[in-house]
Write a protein that holds these residues in place. Structure first.
Motif, mmCIF file in Angstrom:
data_model
loop_
_atom_site.group_PDB
_atom_site.id
_atom_site.type_symbol
_atom_site.label_atom_id
_atom_site.label_comp_id
_atom_site.label_asym_id
_atom_site.label_seq_id
_atom_site.Cartn_x
_atom_site.Cartn_y
_atom_site.Cartn_z
ATOM 1 N N TYR A 185 7.816 2.800 -6.742
ATOM 2 C CA TYR A 185 7.447 3.654 -5.630
ATOM 3 C C TYR A 185 8.622 4.549 -5.254
ATOM 4 O O TYR A 185 9.780 4.162 -5.391
ATOM 5 N N ALA A 208 5.597 7.286 4.175
ATOM 6 C CA ALA A 208 5.124 6.109 3.460
ATOM 7 C C ALA A 208 5.552 6.180 1.995
ATOM 8 O O ALA A 208 5.745 7.272 1.454
ATOM 9 N N VAL A 220 3.233 5.656 -4.906
ATOM 10 C CA VAL A 220 3.332 5.006 -6.211
ATOM 11 C C VAL A 220 3.589 6.039 -7.300
ATOM 12 O O VAL A 220 2.981 7.118 -7.314
ATOM 13 N N GLU A 272 1.054 7.217 -12.574
ATOM 14 C CA GLU A 272 -0.013 7.455 -11.609
ATOM 15 C C GLU A 272 -0.453 8.915 -11.691
ATOM 16 O O GLU A 272 0.369 9.815 -11.929
ATOM 17 N N TYR A 328 11.715 2.009 -5.066
ATOM 18 C CA TYR A 328 11.505 0.557 -5.019
ATOM 19 C C TYR A 328 10.694 0.107 -6.229
ATOM 20 O O TYR A 328 9.699 0.744 -6.580
ATOM 21 N N GLN A 358 8.351 -3.153 -7.603
ATOM 22 C CA GLN A 358 7.521 -4.190 -6.984
ATOM 23 C C GLN A 358 6.806 -4.969 -8.069
ATOM 24 O O GLN A 358 6.139 -4.380 -8.923
ATOM 25 N N TYR A 381 3.793 -7.475 -9.142
ATOM 26 C CA TYR A 381 2.511 -7.918 -8.617
ATOM 27 C C TYR A 381 1.845 -8.926 -9.563
ATOM 28 O O TYR A 381 0.626 -9.013 -9.670
ATOM 29 N N TYR A 439 1.290 -12.354 -5.993
ATOM 30 C CA TYR A 439 1.347 -11.588 -4.746
ATOM 31 C C TYR A 439 2.158 -10.315 -5.000
ATOM 32 O O TYR A 439 2.032 -9.696 -6.045
ATOM 33 N N GLY A 440 3.009 -9.930 -4.022
ATOM 34 C CA GLY A 440 3.783 -8.701 -4.230
ATOM 35 C C GLY A 440 5.156 -8.837 -3.626
ATOM 36 O O GLY A 440 5.282 -9.132 -2.437
ATOM 37 N N PHE A 499 8.984 -6.795 -3.435
ATOM 38 C CA PHE A 499 9.705 -5.559 -3.696
ATOM 39 C C PHE A 499 11.177 -5.828 -3.982
ATOM 40 O O PHE A 499 11.757 -6.796 -3.469
ATOM 41 N N VAL A 555 1.504 -3.906 4.649
ATOM 42 C CA VAL A 555 2.885 -3.978 4.174
ATOM 43 C C VAL A 555 3.754 -3.507 5.333
ATOM 44 O O VAL A 555 3.387 -2.562 6.029
ATOM 45 N N GLN A 568 7.839 -2.661 7.079
ATOM 46 C CA GLN A 568 9.216 -2.237 6.785
ATOM 47 C C GLN A 568 10.010 -2.264 8.085
ATOM 48 O O GLN A 568 9.760 -1.447 8.985
ATOM 49 N N GLY A 607 14.037 -2.767 3.644
ATOM 50 C CA GLY A 607 13.105 -2.585 2.546
ATOM 51 C C GLY A 607 11.680 -2.953 2.921
ATOM 52 O O GLY A 607 11.357 -3.211 4.083
ATOM 53 N N LEU A 608 10.838 -2.986 1.905
ATOM 54 C CA LEU A 608 9.406 -3.209 2.087
ATOM 55 C C LEU A 608 9.060 -4.681 1.908
ATOM 56 O O LEU A 608 9.634 -5.375 1.052
ATOM 57 N N TRP A 618 5.531 -7.137 1.655
ATOM 58 C CA TRP A 618 4.093 -7.337 1.679
ATOM 59 C C TRP A 618 3.756 -8.395 2.728
ATOM 60 O O TRP A 618 4.432 -9.417 2.847
ATOM 61 N N TYR A 651 -4.927 -13.680 1.795
ATOM 62 C CA TYR A 651 -3.650 -14.303 1.471
ATOM 63 C C TYR A 651 -2.565 -13.677 2.333
ATOM 64 O O TYR A 651 -2.639 -12.496 2.666
ATOM 65 N N TYR A 678 2.303 -0.686 7.517
ATOM 66 C CA TYR A 678 1.493 0.220 6.715
ATOM 67 C C TYR A 678 0.233 -0.495 6.244
ATOM 68 O O TYR A 678 0.282 -1.651 5.805
ATOM 69 N N TYR A 721 -2.323 -6.315 -6.387
ATOM 70 C CA TYR A 721 -1.207 -6.311 -5.449
ATOM 71 C C TYR A 721 -0.262 -5.154 -5.639
ATOM 72 O O TYR A 721 0.892 -5.229 -5.240
ATOM 73 N N TYR A 722 -0.766 -4.037 -6.253
ATOM 74 C CA TYR A 722 0.018 -2.822 -6.132
ATOM 75 C C TYR A 722 -0.823 -1.844 -5.319
ATOM 76 O O TYR A 722 -2.015 -2.044 -5.142
ATOM 77 N N PHE A 723 -0.174 -0.818 -4.799
ATOM 78 C CA PHE A 723 -0.783 -0.021 -3.745
ATOM 79 C C PHE A 723 -0.812 1.447 -4.137
ATOM 80 O O PHE A 723 0.238 2.053 -4.333
ATOM 81 N N ASP A 724 -2.017 2.019 -4.238
ATOM 82 C CA ASP A 724 -2.096 3.397 -4.705
ATOM 83 C C ASP A 724 -2.251 4.417 -3.577
ATOM 84 O O ASP A 724 -2.065 5.615 -3.803
ATOM 85 N N TRP A 760 -1.342 4.808 0.825
ATOM 86 C CA TRP A 760 -0.728 4.214 2.009
ATOM 87 C C TRP A 760 -1.063 5.071 3.229
ATOM 88 O O TRP A 760 -1.191 6.291 3.123
ATOM 89 N N GLY A 761 -1.148 4.432 4.391
ATOM 90 C CA GLY A 761 -1.234 5.170 5.632
ATOM 91 C C GLY A 761 0.152 5.650 6.048
ATOM 92 O O GLY A 761 1.140 5.419 5.350
ATOM 93 N N GLN A 762 0.215 6.302 7.200
ATOM 94 C CA GLN A 762 1.490 6.852 7.687
ATOM 95 C C GLN A 762 2.310 5.790 8.431
ATOM 96 O O GLN A 762 3.486 5.990 8.697
#
Lengths: 106, 123
Positions: free
Chosen positions: A36, A43, A46, A55, A87, A89, A91, A94-95, A97, B37, B39, B44-45, B47, B59, B95, B108-111, B113-115
Protein backbone atom coordinates in the motif's frame (compact mmCIF):
# COMPACT_ATOMS: atom_id res chain seq x y z
CA UNK A 1 1.05 -14.10 15.16
CA UNK A 2 2.86 -13.35 11.91
CA UNK A 3 5.23 -10.40 12.19
CA UNK A 4 6.15 -8.26 9.18
CA UNK A 5 9.43 -6.34 9.07
CA UNK A 6 10.14 -3.71 6.42
CA UNK A 7 13.48 -2.21 5.51
CA UNK A 8 14.58 0.45 5.36
CA UNK A 9 12.36 2.55 7.63
CA UNK A 10 13.28 5.69 5.68
CA UNK A 11 14.65 5.99 2.19
CA UNK A 12 16.01 9.17 0.59
CA UNK A 13 15.87 9.18 -3.19
CA UNK A 14 15.70 11.45 -6.21
CA UNK A 15 13.23 11.63 -9.07
CA UNK A 16 14.20 8.99 -11.62
CA UNK A 17 15.86 6.67 -9.10
CA UNK A 18 15.10 2.97 -8.93
CA UNK A 19 13.81 2.23 -5.44
CA UNK A 20 13.47 -1.12 -3.67
CA UNK A 21 11.72 -1.81 -0.36
CA UNK A 22 12.01 -5.16 1.36
CA UNK A 23 9.46 -6.93 3.55
CA UNK A 24 10.14 -10.06 5.60
CA UNK A 25 7.54 -12.29 7.22
CA UNK A 26 8.22 -14.20 10.43
CA UNK A 27 6.87 -17.37 8.79
CA UNK A 28 5.88 -18.43 5.31
CA UNK A 29 2.89 -16.59 3.88
CA UNK A 30 3.10 -18.10 0.38
CA UNK A 31 2.25 -15.15 -1.88
CA UNK A 32 -0.43 -13.59 0.32
CA UNK A 33 1.14 -10.17 0.44
CA UNK A 34 -0.08 -6.70 -0.50
CA UNK A 35 1.65 -3.33 -0.78
CA UNK A 36 0.00 0.00 0.00
CA UNK A 37 0.95 3.64 -0.54
CA UNK A 38 -0.16 6.26 1.97
CA UNK A 39 0.21 10.02 1.73
CA UNK A 40 -0.15 12.35 4.77
CA UNK A 41 -3.75 12.75 5.87
CA UNK A 42 -5.03 10.25 3.31
CA UNK A 43 -6.19 6.66 3.37
CA UNK A 44 -3.83 3.96 2.11
CA UNK A 45 -4.14 2.85 -1.51
CA UNK A 46 -3.41 -0.69 -2.65
CA UNK A 47 -0.66 -1.01 -5.26
CA UNK A 48 0.09 -4.72 -5.41
CA UNK A 49 -1.74 -7.84 -4.20
CA UNK A 50 -0.82 -11.51 -4.19
CA UNK A 51 2.83 -10.43 -4.10
CA UNK A 52 3.10 -9.38 -7.74
CA UNK A 53 -0.35 -8.55 -9.17
CA UNK A 54 -0.69 -4.88 -10.05
CA UNK A 55 -3.95 -3.32 -8.90
CA UNK A 56 -6.00 -1.79 -11.70
CA UNK A 57 -5.01 1.80 -12.42
CA UNK A 58 -1.62 1.61 -10.70
CA UNK A 59 1.29 2.74 -12.89
CA UNK A 60 3.48 -0.02 -14.30
CA UNK A 61 6.60 1.48 -12.69
CA UNK A 62 5.45 -0.30 -9.52
CA UNK A 63 6.21 -4.01 -9.30
CA UNK A 64 6.28 -6.64 -6.60
CA UNK A 65 8.08 -9.94 -6.23
CA UNK A 66 8.79 -12.69 -3.74
CA UNK A 67 7.19 -15.62 -2.01
CA UNK A 68 7.44 -17.43 1.28
CA UNK A 69 9.06 -14.95 3.68
CA UNK A 70 10.91 -12.45 1.46
CA UNK A 71 9.22 -9.82 -0.68
CA UNK A 72 10.17 -6.64 -2.50
CA UNK A 73 8.40 -3.61 -3.89
CA UNK A 74 10.25 -1.86 -6.69
CA UNK A 75 9.59 1.52 -8.20
CA UNK A 76 11.50 1.52 -11.49
CA UNK A 77 11.76 5.30 -11.90
CA UNK A 78 10.64 7.39 -8.94
CA UNK A 79 8.17 10.16 -9.79
CA UNK A 80 7.27 13.25 -7.73
CA UNK A 81 3.89 11.70 -6.86
CA UNK A 82 5.62 8.64 -5.34
CA UNK A 83 7.02 10.37 -2.26
CA UNK A 84 4.92 8.71 0.42
CA UNK A 85 4.94 5.96 3.03
CA UNK A 86 4.68 2.36 1.85
CA UNK A 87 3.35 -0.57 3.86
CA UNK A 88 3.47 -4.26 3.21
CA UNK A 89 0.69 -6.45 4.61
CA UNK A 90 0.40 -10.21 4.92
CA UNK A 91 -3.03 -11.73 4.52
CA UNK A 92 -2.21 -15.38 4.90
CA UNK A 93 -3.57 -15.29 8.46
CA UNK A 94 -5.82 -12.34 9.18
CA UNK A 95 -3.88 -9.17 8.30
CA UNK A 96 -0.65 -7.79 9.67
CA UNK A 97 1.15 -4.71 8.38
CA UNK A 98 4.80 -3.86 8.32
CA UNK A 99 5.90 -0.74 10.16
CA UNK A 100 6.16 1.31 6.98
CA UNK A 101 8.88 2.80 4.78
CA UNK A 102 8.91 6.53 4.22
CA UNK A 103 10.26 7.52 0.82
CA UNK A 104 11.49 11.09 1.03
CA UNK A 105 13.15 13.53 -1.32
CA UNK A 106 16.93 13.40 -1.30
CA UNK B 1 -17.34 4.54 -8.33
CA UNK B 2 -16.77 2.89 -4.97
CA UNK B 3 -17.30 5.19 -2.00
CA UNK B 4 -16.91 4.43 1.69
CA UNK B 5 -17.83 7.21 4.11
CA UNK B 6 -17.17 6.78 7.82
CA UNK B 7 -18.87 8.72 10.59
CA UNK B 8 -19.32 8.63 14.34
CA UNK B 9 -15.86 9.51 15.56
CA UNK B 10 -15.20 12.00 18.32
CA UNK B 11 -13.77 12.51 21.78
CA UNK B 12 -14.82 10.04 24.47
CA UNK B 13 -13.70 9.29 28.01
CA UNK B 14 -11.97 6.03 28.90
CA UNK B 15 -14.44 3.26 29.65
CA UNK B 16 -17.19 4.78 27.54
CA UNK B 17 -18.67 3.58 24.25
CA UNK B 18 -18.87 4.82 20.67
CA UNK B 19 -20.40 3.45 17.47
CA UNK B 20 -18.85 4.07 14.08
CA UNK B 21 -20.72 3.77 10.79
CA UNK B 22 -19.53 3.35 7.22
CA UNK B 23 -21.90 4.08 4.34
CA UNK B 24 -20.98 2.19 1.18
CA UNK B 25 -21.93 2.85 -2.42
CA UNK B 26 -20.81 2.07 -5.95
CA UNK B 27 -20.49 -1.69 -5.54
CA UNK B 28 -22.49 -4.71 -4.47
CA UNK B 29 -22.05 -4.21 -0.72
CA UNK B 30 -23.85 -7.43 0.22
CA UNK B 31 -21.34 -9.50 -1.79
CA UNK B 32 -18.10 -8.56 -0.03
CA UNK B 33 -16.43 -8.93 3.32
CA UNK B 34 -15.79 -5.62 5.04
CA UNK B 35 -13.13 -4.53 7.52
CA UNK B 36 -12.15 -1.91 10.03
CA UNK B 37 -8.50 -0.85 10.11
CA UNK B 38 -7.07 1.77 12.46
CA UNK B 39 -4.04 4.01 12.63
CA UNK B 40 -2.90 5.68 15.84
CA UNK B 41 -1.54 9.22 15.39
CA UNK B 42 1.87 9.07 13.71
CA UNK B 43 1.87 5.27 13.79
CA UNK B 44 1.35 2.36 11.42
CA UNK B 45 -1.74 0.46 10.36
CA UNK B 46 -3.53 -2.14 12.47
CA UNK B 47 -6.29 -4.43 11.24
CA UNK B 48 -9.19 -4.40 13.73
CA UNK B 49 -12.07 -6.59 12.55
CA UNK B 50 -13.73 -8.27 9.58
CA UNK B 51 -17.26 -9.38 8.79
CA UNK B 52 -18.27 -11.71 5.98
CA UNK B 53 -20.62 -10.67 3.21
CA UNK B 54 -23.66 -12.07 5.03
CA UNK B 55 -22.57 -11.29 8.58
CA UNK B 56 -22.18 -14.94 9.53
CA UNK B 57 -18.43 -14.74 10.17
CA UNK B 58 -16.72 -12.14 12.34
CA UNK B 59 -13.09 -12.01 13.43
CA UNK B 60 -11.23 -9.55 15.63
CA UNK B 61 -7.71 -8.50 16.51
CA UNK B 62 -6.68 -9.66 19.97
CA UNK B 63 -6.34 -6.03 21.06
CA UNK B 64 -10.10 -5.42 20.67
CA UNK B 65 -11.62 -8.87 21.16
CA UNK B 66 -14.43 -8.80 23.71
CA UNK B 67 -14.75 -5.01 23.56
CA UNK B 68 -15.54 -4.23 19.90
CA UNK B 69 -18.36 -5.66 17.76
CA UNK B 70 -18.51 -5.45 13.99
CA UNK B 71 -21.88 -5.67 12.23
CA UNK B 72 -23.53 -4.79 8.95
CA UNK B 73 -26.93 -3.95 7.53
CA UNK B 74 -27.00 -5.02 3.90
CA UNK B 75 -30.39 -3.39 3.38
CA UNK B 76 -28.78 -0.04 4.22
CA UNK B 77 -25.34 -0.71 2.67
CA UNK B 78 -23.81 0.20 6.01
CA UNK B 79 -21.03 -1.25 8.15
CA UNK B 80 -20.77 -0.62 11.89
CA UNK B 81 -18.23 -0.88 14.67
CA UNK B 82 -19.53 -0.80 18.24
CA UNK B 83 -16.67 0.09 20.56
CA UNK B 84 -17.16 -0.50 24.29
CA UNK B 85 -14.81 -0.10 27.27
CA UNK B 86 -12.65 2.28 25.27
CA UNK B 87 -9.04 2.77 26.30
CA UNK B 88 -6.57 5.58 25.68
CA UNK B 89 -4.67 3.23 23.36
CA UNK B 90 -7.76 2.94 21.11
CA UNK B 91 -7.16 6.53 19.98
CA UNK B 92 -6.76 6.36 16.21
CA UNK B 93 -8.20 7.13 12.81
CA UNK B 94 -10.59 4.29 12.01
CA UNK B 95 -10.89 3.30 8.37
CA UNK B 96 -13.61 1.22 6.80
CA UNK B 97 -12.19 -0.96 4.01
CA UNK B 98 -13.61 -3.32 1.41
CA UNK B 99 -12.10 -6.77 1.17
CA UNK B 100 -10.30 -7.31 -2.10
CA UNK B 101 -10.63 -10.24 -4.46
CA UNK B 102 -13.65 -12.21 -5.53
CA UNK B 103 -17.13 -12.01 -4.15
CA UNK B 104 -18.36 -14.04 -1.20
CA UNK B 105 -14.87 -14.83 0.10
CA UNK B 106 -13.45 -13.30 3.27
CA UNK B 107 -10.13 -11.87 2.16
CA UNK B 108 -7.78 -9.78 4.23
CA UNK B 109 -6.39 -7.31 1.77
CA UNK B 110 -8.19 -4.07 1.09
CA UNK B 111 -8.93 -2.62 -2.33
CA UNK B 112 -10.98 0.42 -1.27
CA UNK B 113 -10.75 2.55 1.86
CA UNK B 114 -12.84 5.33 3.35
CA UNK B 115 -11.35 8.67 4.39
CA UNK B 116 -11.33 7.65 8.05
CA UNK B 117 -12.89 8.98 11.24
CA UNK B 118 -10.86 10.05 14.26
CA UNK B 119 -11.61 8.54 17.66
CA UNK B 120 -9.90 10.19 20.62
CA UNK B 121 -10.11 8.51 24.01
CA UNK B 122 -9.11 10.95 26.71
CA UNK B 123 -10.19 12.03 30.15
Amino acid sequence: DIQMTQSPSTLSASVGDRVTITCRASQSISRWLAWYQQKPGKAPKVLIYQASSLESGVPSRFSGSGSGTEFTLTISSLQPDDFATYYCQQYNTYGTFGQGTKVEIK
Amino acid sequence: QVQLVESGGGVVQPGRSLRLSCAASGFSFSSYGMHWVRQAPGKGLEWVAVISYDGSQKYYAESVKGRFTISRDNSKNTLYLQMNSLRVEDTAVYYCAKGGGIKWLVTYYFDYWGQGTLVTVSS
